[in-house]
Design an enzyme around this catalytic site. Structure first.
Site, mmCIF file in Angstrom:
data_model
loop_
_atom_site.group_PDB
_atom_site.id
_atom_site.type_symbol
_atom_site.label_atom_id
_atom_site.label_comp_id
_atom_site.label_asym_id
_atom_site.label_seq_id
_atom_site.Cartn_x
_atom_site.Cartn_y
_atom_site.Cartn_z
ATOM 1 N N ARG A 35 -55.201 105.765 -23.360
ATOM 2 C CA ARG A 35 -53.913 106.632 -23.635
ATOM 3 C C ARG A 35 -54.102 107.960 -22.874
ATOM 4 N NH1 ARG A 35 -54.512 106.210 -29.974
ATOM 5 N NH2 ARG A 35 -56.510 106.441 -29.273
ATOM 6 N N HIS A 48 -59.486 114.802 -26.273
ATOM 7 C CA HIS A 48 -58.151 114.255 -26.797
ATOM 8 C C HIS A 48 -58.369 114.328 -28.535
ATOM 9 C CE1 HIS A 48 -58.623 110.099 -27.521
ATOM 10 N NE2 HIS A 48 -59.872 110.304 -26.674
HETATM 11 CO CO CO Z 1 -61.484 109.494 -26.908
#
Ligand code: CO
Length: 208
Positions: free
Chosen positions: A46, A98
Site C-alpha cells: 500500500r 507508514h
Molecule cells: Co510496513
C-alpha cells in the site's frame, strides 16, 4: 495463454500511455538515470514509492524492506545507499515509514514469528529506548503509530551514521536526509521534521 496475462496487458497500456505524452520517454531514459531522490520505504504493497509522490520512472531510486529499516550490517541496503550517494549523487534521502505498519505491530507483540524475528528485533530495541513515552499512551493504535514515527527517526540516524553519508558531507556534497510518514488511511504524507544535512547535526560518538 501467457501466465499472468493481465499484468502484461496492463504493462503494454501503461507504456503506450507514457509514449503518447512523450514519444521519446523510454529512449531518453535508457541512456541514463539521474534521480534526485533515494527512497527507503516499507515493502507494504500500500506504500508504492513512485505513485504516492507522483514521480515517473527515472525520478526516484528505491530500497524497500519490512518496516523500512537501515541496519548497519545489511549489505543490501548499504549497497543501495552507496550507489545512490556515490554514483547517482542523489540530493535527498527519504526514509518513509507508514502508520499501521505490520512489521512494527509484529515487533510490538511477544509472539514468535520465525526467521523474521531477527529483523524485527531492531524495532524492539527502538521501543526499549522510548518505552516510557510509548507506554504512557492509551490505545494500542496510538502506541503502534508513535513507534512507526520513532522508527523512522531511528533509521534517519542510522543513515547519517554510515561512512557513506559522512564522507559525502565531508567532501561538501549536497545531501539531506529526511524522515517522512505516510497514512495508508488517507494517502497523505507528513514530514517528521528530522532533516539532517551535515555532520554537526549527528551525535558526537557516531562521527567518524
Ligand atoms: Co510496513
Amino acid at each position: 495463454m501467457r501466465v499472468l496475462g493481465t499484468l502484461f496487458e496492463n504493462n503494454k497500456k501503461w507504456a503506450n500511455k507514457i509514449k503518447e505524452s512523450d514519444p521519446d520517454f523510454f529512449t531518453k531514459l535508457s541512456k541514463q538515470q539521474s534521480p534526485e531522490y533515494l527512497w527507503v520505504g516499507c515493502s507494504d504493497s500500500r506504500v508504492p514509492a513512485n505513485e504516492i509522490v507522483n514521480l515517473l520512472p527515472g525520478d526516484i531510486f528505491v530500497h524497500r524492506n519490512i518496516a523500512n529499516l537501515v541496519i548497519h550490517t545489511d549489505m543490501n541496503c548499504l549497497s543501495v545507499l552507496q550507489y545512490a550517494v556515490e554514483v547517482l549523487k542523489v540530493k535527498h534521502i527519504i526514509v518513509c515509514g507508514h502508520y499501521g505498519c505490520g512489521g512494527i505491530k509484529a515487533a510490538m507483540d511477544n509472539r514468535e514469528h520465525g526467521l523474521i524475528d531477527n529483523w524485527l528485533r531492531h524495532i524492539k530495541d527502538t521501543y526499549h529506548k522510548h518505552q516510557g513515552r510509548i507506554d504512557a499512551l492509551q490505545t494500542e493504535k496510538e502506541k503502534i503509530n508513535l513507534m512507526c514515527e520513532l522508527n523512522v527517526v531511528e533509521q534517519v540516524a542510522n543513515i547519517c551514521h554510515t561512512t557513506i553519508v559522512q564522507n559525502a558531507w565531508k567532501s561538501n556534497q549536497e545531501l539531506t536526509v529526511h524522515g517522512w510518514i505516510y497514512g495508508i488511511e488517507d494517502g497523505i504524507l507528513q514530514d517528521l521534521n528530522v532533516c539532517i544535512k551535515n555532520l554537526d547535526e549527528i551525535s558526537r560518538i557516531h562521527r567518524i
